[in-house]
Design a protein around this motif. Structure first.
Motif, PDB file in Angstrom:
ATOM      1  N   TRP A   1      41.216  74.091  46.344  1.00 34.76           N
ATOM      2  CA  TRP A   1      40.680  72.766  46.080  1.00 34.76           C
ATOM      3  C   TRP A   1      39.210  72.940  45.766  1.00 34.76           C
ATOM      4  CZ3 TRP A   1      39.256  68.610  50.110  1.00 34.76           C
ATOM      5  CH2 TRP A   1      39.004  67.408  49.476  1.00 34.76           C
ATOM      6  N   ASP A   2      38.827  72.594  44.598  1.00 35.11           N
ATOM      7  CA  ASP A   2      37.463  72.778  44.138  1.00 35.11           C
ATOM      8  C   ASP A   2      36.694  71.478  44.355  1.00 35.11           C
ATOM      9  OD1 ASP A   2      35.151  73.467  42.877  1.00 35.11           O
ATOM     10  OD2 ASP A   2      36.097  73.997  40.977  1.00 35.11           O
TER      11      ASP A   2
ATOM     12  N   GLY B   1      30.148  67.051  44.178  1.00 38.50           N
ATOM     13  CA  GLY B   1      28.790  67.490  44.400  1.00 38.50           C
ATOM     14  C   GLY B   1      28.636  68.519  45.502  1.00 38.50           C
ATOM     15  N   LEU B   2      29.732  69.017  46.027  1.00 39.06           N
ATOM     16  CA  LEU B   2      29.650  70.027  47.080  1.00 39.06           C
ATOM     17  C   LEU B   2      29.634  71.418  46.467  1.00 39.06           C
ATOM     18  CD1 LEU B   2      32.116  68.452  49.643  1.00 39.06           C
ATOM     19  CD2 LEU B   2      29.646  68.308  49.606  1.00 39.06           C
ATOM     20  N   ARG B   3      29.152  72.363  47.228  1.00 35.77           N
ATOM     21  CA  ARG B   3      28.983  73.710  46.707  1.00 35.77           C
ATOM     22  C   ARG B   3      30.020  74.687  47.233  1.00 35.77           C
ATOM     23  NH1 ARG B   3      23.464  75.061  48.746  1.00 35.77           N
ATOM     24  NH2 ARG B   3      24.316  73.890  50.461  1.00 35.77           N
ATOM     25  N   TYR B   4      31.153  74.193  47.693  1.00 36.32           N
ATOM     26  CA  TYR B   4      32.146  75.064  48.312  1.00 36.32           C
ATOM     27  C   TYR B   4      33.536  74.797  47.748  1.00 36.32           C
ATOM     28  CZ  TYR B   4      28.363  75.730  51.559  1.00 36.32           C
ATOM     29  OH  TYR B   4      27.148  76.006  52.097  1.00 36.32           O
ATOM     30  N   ARG B   5      34.399  75.782  47.933  1.00 36.21           N
ATOM     31  CA  ARG B   5      35.817  75.649  47.594  1.00 36.21           C
ATOM     32  C   ARG B   5      36.593  75.767  48.904  1.00 36.21           C
ATOM     33  NH1 ARG B   5      36.153  77.099  41.966  1.00 36.21           N
ATOM     34  NH2 ARG B   5      34.293  78.232  41.370  1.00 36.21           N
TER      35      ARG B   5
ATOM     36  N   ALA C   1      39.998  79.485  54.032  1.00 34.20           N
ATOM     37  CA  ALA C   1      38.577  79.783  53.835  1.00 34.20           C
ATOM     38  C   ALA C   1      37.866  78.580  53.243  1.00 34.20           C
ATOM     39  CB  ALA C   1      38.399  80.975  52.904  1.00 34.20           C
ATOM     40  N   ILE C   2      36.606  78.500  53.539  1.00 35.46           N
ATOM     41  CA  ILE C   2      35.689  77.607  52.837  1.00 35.46           C
ATOM     42  C   ILE C   2      34.674  78.558  52.221  1.00 35.46           C
ATOM     43  CG2 ILE C   2      34.020  75.745  53.027  1.00 35.46           C
ATOM     44  CD1 ILE C   2      35.621  74.768  55.470  1.00 35.46           C
ATOM     45  N   ALA C   3      34.797  78.725  50.917  1.00 35.54           N
ATOM     46  CA  ALA C   3      34.025  79.752  50.219  1.00 35.54           C
ATOM     47  C   ALA C   3      32.972  79.122  49.320  1.00 35.54           C
ATOM     48  CB  ALA C   3      34.969  80.612  49.386  1.00 35.54           C
TER      49      ALA C   3
END
Length: 55
Positions: A4-5, A10-14, A30-32
């Motif tokens: 989930w991108d 506006g968030l910087r994580y996947r 993971a939160i990458a």
């Protein structure tokens, strides 16, 4: 396993997660950072694959 991108929000994580059909549960693997390119040889990619195999 799904990804989930969160770029559109506006968030910087996947958030990489897996659905386990027999229990009807979602597992966050993971939160990458957005820079992570899903390379299986990358330490994050290896951690995700290990977590997925342990489900």
């Amino acid at each position: 396993m799904k990804m989930w991108d969160l770029k559109g929000n506006g968030l910087r994580y996947r958030i990489i997660y897996a659905f386990e059909p027999r229990t009807h549960h979602y597992h966050v693997l993971a939160i990458a950072p957005r820079e992570f390119d899903y390379d299986a040889k990358h330490p994050i990619g290896q951690r995700i694959l290990r977590a997925y195999e342990e489900l």
